[in-house]
Design a protein around this motif. Structure first.
Motif, mmCIF file in Angstrom:
data_model
loop_
_atom_site.group_PDB
_atom_site.id
_atom_site.type_symbol
_atom_site.label_atom_id
_atom_site.label_comp_id
_atom_site.label_asym_id
_atom_site.label_seq_id
_atom_site.Cartn_x
_atom_site.Cartn_y
_atom_site.Cartn_z
ATOM 1 N N LEU A 13 0.567 -1.060 -0.422
ATOM 2 C CA LEU A 13 0.187 -0.194 0.602
ATOM 3 C C LEU A 13 0.926 1.243 0.155
ATOM 4 C CD1 LEU A 13 -3.178 -0.668 2.468
ATOM 5 C CD2 LEU A 13 -2.702 -0.539 -0.026
ATOM 6 N N LEU A 14 2.163 1.060 0.349
ATOM 7 C CA LEU A 14 3.047 2.257 0.486
ATOM 8 C C LEU A 14 2.871 3.164 -1.142
ATOM 9 C CD1 LEU A 14 5.948 1.553 2.667
ATOM 10 C CD2 LEU A 14 4.544 3.818 2.739
ATOM 11 N N VAL A 15 2.838 2.106 -2.639
ATOM 12 C CA VAL A 15 2.656 1.953 -3.749
ATOM 13 C C VAL A 15 1.591 2.247 -3.924
ATOM 14 C CG1 VAL A 15 3.172 1.485 -5.518
ATOM 15 C CG2 VAL A 15 4.270 0.213 -4.008
ATOM 16 N N PRO A 24 -4.066 8.263 -0.039
ATOM 17 C CA PRO A 24 -3.783 9.139 0.664
ATOM 18 C C PRO A 24 -3.490 9.007 2.573
ATOM 19 C CG PRO A 24 -5.535 10.231 -0.728
ATOM 20 C CD PRO A 24 -5.170 8.619 -0.951
ATOM 21 N N GLU A 25 -4.144 7.968 2.861
ATOM 22 C CA GLU A 25 -3.277 7.469 4.382
ATOM 23 C C GLU A 25 -2.714 7.172 3.875
ATOM 24 O OE1 GLU A 25 -6.199 7.084 2.553
ATOM 25 O OE2 GLU A 25 -8.405 7.038 3.323
ATOM 26 N N PRO A 232 -2.706 2.709 10.771
ATOM 27 C CA PRO A 232 -3.815 2.134 9.864
ATOM 28 C C PRO A 232 -3.969 0.909 9.695
ATOM 29 C CG PRO A 232 -1.618 2.654 8.063
ATOM 30 C CD PRO A 232 -1.670 3.495 10.068
ATOM 31 N N TYR A 233 -5.174 0.741 9.225
ATOM 32 C CA TYR A 233 -6.164 -0.358 8.452
ATOM 33 C C TYR A 233 -5.534 -1.666 9.732
ATOM 34 C CZ TYR A 233 -4.682 2.957 4.499
ATOM 35 O OH TYR A 233 -5.043 3.241 3.439
#
Length: 243
Positions: A13-15, A24-25, A232-233
């Protein structure tokens, strides 16, 4: 000798292309990772070794130019480890083994920050690897050049909320807080003492890479800075820099 280290999380998710609507998060984590890599560059290492968690088939060394991709996450995006102009190997010469996901994320971070400061190699370490072996690997890594830097990839617990991959575990917040404290203080002893069984139960993929860092940093006297800490998540993500 180890002259600097950056600790970053490794979720795909960094990508942004993988994250899509969730991009955005993850912006604060991306910015912190970029700052940590900037501190690595400032240390002027002779070699950068990227260490990240890997499945059994992905364990071992990866040379500069090794390829990875995010096709497994639904995105046709390829990366090269330490893909520096004039030094990237042609695809025909690239190894058949693809980078594990953690090292692919690291390769993306290095490309994003235009890393060109030192040769790069990768090391995938398996989750079951005992602390003693991780520490020994860290000691061996720092003998490869006069000035070695580490980029250490790995996530904290995946049990911080009801919607987390591992559901909610009341022990997760305390585990993550202790890791964050150890990284902020560059506390090698605390990282060595991390409970591998607890880390496995909490799905913390960073345990083995962090203990490789502990072995590499033993006796060096680096100082630490915690640049980011959030979940997050429901997954704990930490960014730190040691110099």
């Amino acid at each position: 000798m180890l002259v600097a280290a950056a600790v970053c999380p490794c979720p795909p998710l960094l990508v942004p292309e993988v994250a899509a609507g969730a991009a955005p998060e993850m912006d604060p984590a991306r910015a912190a990772c970029e700052n940590a890599l900037g501190m690595l560059a400032a240390a002027r290492p002779d070699r950068l070794v990227v260490v990240g968690p890997a499945e059994q088939s992905g364990q071992g060394l990866y040379q500069e130019g090794a390829r990875g991709s995010f096709r497994g996450f639904g995105v046709d995006l390829g990366v090269g480890l330490g893909a520096r102009p004039g030094r990237d190997r042609p695809d025909s010469a690239a190894p058949e083994r693809e980078l594990p996901a953690s090292l692919a994320v690291a390769a993306w971070l290095l490309q994003r920050t235009d890393w060109s400061h030192a040769p790069v190699e990768g090391l995938g370490v398996g989750e079951p690897l005992a602390a003693e072996r991780c520490i020994q690997i860290g000691k061996e890594i720092v003998t490869r050049a006069e000035r070695v830097a580490l980029l250490v990839m790995g996530d904290a617990s995946a049990c911080r909320s009801l919607k987390a991959p591992g559901y909610l575990d009341e022990r997760a917040a305390g585990f993550d807080a202790e890791v964050a404290r150890a990284l902020a203080a560059a506390d090698v002893t605390a990282l060595k003492a991390l409970d591998a069984a607890l880390a496995r139960e909490l799905m913390a993929s960073g345990r083995a890479p962090w203990q490789v860092l502990a072995g590499a940093a033993e006796g060096v006297g680096l100082s630490g800075t915690l640049l980011y800490e959030d979940a997050p998540y429901g997954v704990g993500y930490l960014v730190a820099a040691w110099s």
